[in-house]
Write an enzyme that holds these catalytic residues in place. Sequence first.
Site, PDB file in Angstrom:
ATOM      1  N   ASP A 112      -9.135  -5.122  -5.850  1.00 18.81           N
ATOM      2  CA  ASP A 112      -8.546  -4.313  -4.916  1.00 18.81           C
ATOM      3  C   ASP A 112      -9.379  -2.918  -5.809  1.00 18.81           C
ATOM      4  OD1 ASP A 112      -7.295  -2.234  -3.443  1.00 18.81           O
ATOM      5  OD2 ASP A 112      -5.226  -2.575  -3.450  1.00 18.81           O
ATOM      6  N   SER A 138       0.635  -1.273   0.130  1.00 19.20           N
ATOM      7  CA  SER A 138       0.529  -0.193  -0.361  1.00 19.20           C
ATOM      8  C   SER A 138       0.956   0.987   0.243  1.00 19.20           C
ATOM      9  CB  SER A 138      -0.684   0.262   1.296  1.00 19.20           C
ATOM     10  OG  SER A 138      -1.651   0.619   1.119  1.00 19.20           O
ATOM     11  N   HIS A 186      -6.382  -6.436  -1.983  1.00 17.31           N
ATOM     12  CA  HIS A 186      -5.050  -5.344  -1.224  1.00 17.31           C
ATOM     13  C   HIS A 186      -3.992  -6.437  -1.146  1.00 17.31           C
ATOM     14  CE1 HIS A 186      -4.025  -1.170  -0.773  1.00 17.31           C
ATOM     15  NE2 HIS A 186      -3.180  -1.331   0.636  1.00 17.31           N
TER      16      HIS A 186
END
Length: 462
Positions: free
Chosen positions: A384, A146, A410
Amino acid sequence: MEKIWCLGGILLLVSTCAGVSFHATLHRSDADDRTFAQRYYEFTDYFDAPNGPVFLKICGEGPCVGIQNDYSAVLAKRFGAAIVSLEHRYYGQSSPFKSHATENLIYLSSKQALFDLAAFREYYQDLINHRTNSTSDNPWIVMGGSYSGALSAWFKLKFPHLAVGSVASSGVVQAIFKFTKFDEQAKLFLVAESAGATCSAALRAVTRLAEQGLKENSVSTKALFNAEQLDVDGDFLYFLADAAAIAFQYGNPDILCSPLVAAYKRNEDLLAVYAKYVKDYYIDTFKSSINTYDQKHLKENLAAGDHSSDRLWWYQVCTEVAYFQAAPANNSIRSALVNVKYHLDLCSNVFGNGTFPEVDNTNLYYGGNKIRGDKILFMNGSQDPWRHASKQTSSRNEPAYVIKCQNCAHCVDMRGCPQTPLQIGGNTSKCADPEAAQAGQQLVATYISRWLEDANGSVKYM
């Protein structure tokens, strides 16, 4: 050095995982010599000393309480690597200031965080050499997921001499001002596409009912979600939108859609059913906090510590990357009141008038999703919504892959399926297509092997 022992449990690597601190420079300037203590963790059980690789696993926008036992641990055992994790400046126990007043946040940025990582890399390399009576430079590989996945890519871009490769798992390298693609994909809606037509219709109905409830009786509508503290209606509607998105973002669509679709077909009270999901899953299981959406809370200049991440990440959002999750123009699941104006008003209210994200400067500095580095691997999951802020198309020396399956979302390459709760070792057995997820993980191992072979000559790692 201050010792801070990490939490126990199988979710963390614990046998040699101790939090210690090194002294980071507050501001990279010859005229500013202030420093602060920055917490880090190490795991060396698999380390093939003295010449094995070192995985710099970057901690992101929250307290760093240890090293997660995800797929990186499998890779460390496979390649004889040590794993080290550095807590991001300002977060957790690594804050330069006791107060997080806006004037004290001026050194909170990705650029300063990258300098911290570079300085720490040199510090820890010296520590290895001292421990092993060696003078060689170990091969370092940076990795993160991320925002920390973006940091991983940016580190290899800006400090290419300090790492032999980078794994950017769901790395959000593209700063985006109006991020409608979080809900939208190719004129369809990503969450709607993931959910299916009936669940999408039910979610849109929930939004309409919530908006209507705010007009008729705001107090009772918010009380249904235990969210009476959210005085600003936009905060409440943003909270409701995030609660839905998180189920898809982390590979748990059925937890949301199954009860909602059933209630929709039976013409039951959708708002009550959705409120139960929010309280049972998003709050109790996922451990989200309503404070995250409360501008009164975000304005508090909390003392440094593990509890203060909300204000810090919003500062980075409001000054550097935006990612403003605004409602698309048509058929939006998210309320139209959650728009760019809502986000800009929040930034000004929380941090002061004139606070504005320098998105263009961020993308100019790093390259956005047109980043041009060397030996950077981008991995994303097909479900995602954040992949639209990542790099999804390969370019020279920057391979990019999308792992495709119904609950591949994710950081699926590192966290397995579903992505929350974390699957030990990045276990992929619960993925809708385990073979696709396993193939993605094998790609990560293959590229790491190539990078290490390039760094070490003829030594074979596979």
